[in-house]
Scaffold this active site. Structure first.
Site, mmCIF file in Angstrom:
data_model
loop_
_atom_site.group_PDB
_atom_site.id
_atom_site.type_symbol
_atom_site.label_atom_id
_atom_site.label_comp_id
_atom_site.label_asym_id
_atom_site.label_seq_id
_atom_site.Cartn_x
_atom_site.Cartn_y
_atom_site.Cartn_z
ATOM 1 N N ASN A 111 6.609 3.623 8.570
ATOM 2 C CA ASN A 111 5.516 2.772 8.237
ATOM 3 C C ASN A 111 6.336 1.399 8.757
ATOM 4 O OD1 ASN A 111 3.534 1.662 6.855
ATOM 5 N ND2 ASN A 111 4.079 0.972 5.221
ATOM 6 N N SER A 170 8.754 -6.182 -7.072
ATOM 7 C CA SER A 170 7.403 -6.685 -7.042
ATOM 8 C C SER A 170 6.567 -6.888 -8.351
ATOM 9 C CB SER A 170 6.381 -5.544 -6.591
ATOM 10 O OG SER A 170 4.925 -6.075 -6.775
ATOM 11 N N TYR A 185 3.529 3.257 -7.522
ATOM 12 C CA TYR A 185 3.957 2.384 -6.795
ATOM 13 C C TYR A 185 4.817 1.230 -7.591
ATOM 14 C CZ TYR A 185 5.320 -2.071 -4.301
ATOM 15 O OH TYR A 185 5.848 -3.248 -4.411
ATOM 16 N N LYS A 237 8.801 0.246 -8.881
ATOM 17 C CA LYS A 237 9.566 -0.872 -9.117
ATOM 18 C C LYS A 237 10.827 -0.948 -11.017
ATOM 19 C CE LYS A 237 9.368 -1.492 -4.643
ATOM 20 N NZ LYS A 237 10.152 -1.723 -4.067
ATOM 21 N N LEU A 245 -5.521 -8.915 1.542
ATOM 22 C CA LEU A 245 -6.393 -10.040 1.622
ATOM 23 C C LEU A 245 -6.390 -10.257 3.255
ATOM 24 C CD1 LEU A 245 -9.025 -10.676 1.724
ATOM 25 C CD2 LEU A 245 -7.437 -12.894 0.108
ATOM 26 N N ARG A 255 -12.672 -4.695 -7.355
ATOM 27 C CA ARG A 255 -11.346 -3.410 -6.984
ATOM 28 C C ARG A 255 -10.719 -2.512 -8.451
ATOM 29 N NH1 ARG A 255 -7.149 -4.577 -2.313
ATOM 30 N NH2 ARG A 255 -6.019 -5.553 -3.842
ATOM 31 N N ASP A 272 -7.482 -3.739 -9.301
ATOM 32 C CA ASP A 272 -7.022 -5.279 -9.650
ATOM 33 C C ASP A 272 -6.724 -6.410 -10.515
ATOM 34 O OD1 ASP A 272 -6.662 -5.822 -6.872
ATOM 35 O OD2 ASP A 272 -9.159 -6.764 -6.487
HETATM 36 N N1 UDP Z 1 -9.365 -8.503 -1.618
HETATM 37 C C1 UDP Z 1 -10.306 -8.441 -1.322
HETATM 38 N N2 UDP Z 1 -10.734 -8.048 0.086
HETATM 39 C C2 UDP Z 1 -9.881 -7.298 0.566
HETATM 40 C C3 UDP Z 1 -9.063 -6.856 0.570
HETATM 41 C C4 UDP Z 1 -8.209 -8.140 -0.635
HETATM 42 O O1 UDP Z 1 -11.607 -9.384 -2.055
HETATM 43 O O2 UDP Z 1 -10.486 -6.410 1.844
HETATM 44 C C5 UDP Z 1 -8.368 -8.974 -2.544
HETATM 45 C C6 UDP Z 1 -8.013 -8.562 -3.683
HETATM 46 O O3 UDP Z 1 -9.437 -7.733 -4.436
HETATM 47 C C7 UDP Z 1 -7.081 -9.684 -4.771
HETATM 48 C C8 UDP Z 1 -7.350 -10.542 -3.788
HETATM 49 O O4 UDP Z 1 -7.389 -10.276 -2.313
HETATM 50 O O5 UDP Z 1 -8.558 -9.713 -5.507
HETATM 51 C C9 UDP Z 1 -5.664 -10.451 -2.938
HETATM 52 O O6 UDP Z 1 -5.092 -8.289 -2.575
HETATM 53 P P1 UDP Z 1 -3.730 -8.017 -1.795
HETATM 54 O O7 UDP Z 1 -4.634 -6.704 -2.062
HETATM 55 O O8 UDP Z 1 -4.041 -8.603 -0.748
HETATM 56 O O9 UDP Z 1 -2.989 -8.173 -2.845
HETATM 57 P P2 UDP Z 1 -2.833 -7.293 -4.351
HETATM 58 O O10 UDP Z 1 -4.073 -7.236 -5.096
HETATM 59 O O11 UDP Z 1 -1.430 -6.603 -4.173
HETATM 60 O O12 UDP Z 1 -2.024 -8.722 -5.090
#
Ligand code: UDP
Length: 355
Positions: free
Chosen positions: A54, A143, A168, A172, A219, A312, A315
């Site tokens: 990766n 994490s 995942y 951790k 994001l 999503r 989340d």
């Molecule tokens: N997010 C979004 N659109 C995207 C990717 C992420 O709105 O295309 C939002 C996601 O729902 C979360 C935030 O951005 O609220 C951070 O997401 P990321 O996947 O970067 O980190 P994690 O969820 O692992 O904290």
């Protein structure tokens, strides 16, 4: 050779530390590669171990350009103990930073067995070899997913851990437990468990950064790829959360600040007779998805097409770190703002688009 302002290798610190050698598993990855630079900046000798499952060869090119030389590198899967043993034999490291692991939350729900096999086996192999070769210091890449959706914010290390919401996250939690048990049984083993919040940005040179395969899940790479015209629009995953602007809140931290914490953790482990401590690594403040997008557009003067989509799955609504433990024990603090992180992320993306 032209002067590279981002190279800060301090020759005197090499002598002071008598060239301590650090095995960096996953050292060609996003956080690993930035940590390799920080290690060299602080007088350590990093040895990269990576299977490139990766990570991308372009990172090696970038590292070489930044450093002016190619760091030592072994292509090795850390679950292959026989091969990893040869690396220990050849290098006799003084410490290990263990990054090598699969890291996509969504993918882990589709391929849980693969995640358990890789993430847990690789740690066990590293630990067994550390014991065999009498290596006593380990910095482990953990994490904030170990917390699930916390009941109180900001999250402190002592906050009760909820069941992990993904395989995942569970790997951790299990790895942290393995390390806690291993240090209890063998107090000469010293571990720092670094709980990352949301690493973003790239090296200020624009020569290394995050290289997501395919469509990014995270994001910031999604924002930069949309700004670069690779993606049509950014979908914001829900704007009906109980937050001031309705979008989720996270604690975004510049990858170079995060990398620096690994050096601080090694320095701290050096002062300890026994230790297994977890540290939150974040800015200590939250930003919403909308704030991140707006800041990106403002600091880079670049438009990003945005659409509001549904939430999503999986989340958490909001999470940010209480990073005071890392600040007081490791003498670590973040130095780069969200704006700086987003500028560096865009610089890296533009460089990628040209290259
Ligand atoms: N997010 C979004 N659109 C995207 C990717 C992420 O709105 O295309 C939002 C996601 O729902 C979360 C935030 O951005 O609220 C951070 O997401 P990321 O996947 O970067 O980190 P994690 O969820 O692992 O904290």
């Amino acid at each position: 050779m032209t002067k590279k302002p981002w190279v800060k290798v301090r020759a005197h610190s090499f002598i002071l530390r008598s060239m301590k050698k650090v095995l960096v598993t996953g050292g060609a990855g996003y956080i690993g590669s930035h940590t390799v630079i920080e290690l060299l900046n602080h007088g350590y000798i990093p040895v990269i171990v990576d299977d490139f499952s990766n990570s991308d060869k372009r990172v090696l090119k970038g590292l070489e350009e930044i450093l002016g030389f190619a760091p030592s590198l072994y292509r090795c899967d850390c679950t292959d103990k026989a091969v990893l043993k040869k690396v220990f034999e050849a290098e006799m490291p003084d410490a290990v930073i263990h990054f090598a692991a699969f890291k996509a939350v969504g993918e882990s729900t589709e391929q849980p067995v693969r995640y358990y096999r890789n993430n847990i086996d690789s740690l066990l192999c590293v630990l067994e070899l550390m014991q065999e070769f009498n290596v006593c210091e380990l910095v482990f890449s953990s994490s904030c997913t170990v917390y699930g959706q916390p009941e109180t914010l900001p999250v402190h290390e002592k906050c009760e851990q909820k069941p992990a919401t993904s395989p995942y996250g569970y790997t951790k939690q299990v790895c942290e437990r393995i390390l806690t048990d291993a240090t209890t049984a063998n107090p000469t083993l010293r571990c720092a468990l670094l709980r990352y919040f949301n690493p973003i940005g790239a090296h200020p040179s624009g020569l290394i950064g995050e290289l997501p395969y395919g469509v990014p899940n995270n994001l910031v790479p999604y924002i930069t790829q949309t700004a670069a015209g690779i993606r049509e629009k950014l979908i914001i995953h829900g704007n009906d959360y109980a937050t001031p602007d309705g979008t989720c809140i996270r604690d975004y931290i510049h990858v170079c600040d995060l990398a620096n914490a690994h050096v601080k953790a090694l320095e701290w482990l050096d002062t300890k007779v026994s230790a297994c401590e977890a540290f939150n690594l974040g800015q200590g403040m939250g930003n919403s998805v909308k704030e991140v997008v707006d800041t990106f557009v403002r600091v880079n003067a670049t438009p990003v097409k945005v659409e509001i989509g549904p939430r999503r799955a999986g989340d958490v609504e909001q999470v940010w770190a209480d990073a005071s433990k890392a600040s007081s024990l490791l003498q670590w603090k973040t130095e780069r703002s969200l704006a700086e992180s987003l500028k560096d992320a865009w610089k890296w993306q533009k460089q990628l688009s040209i290259g």
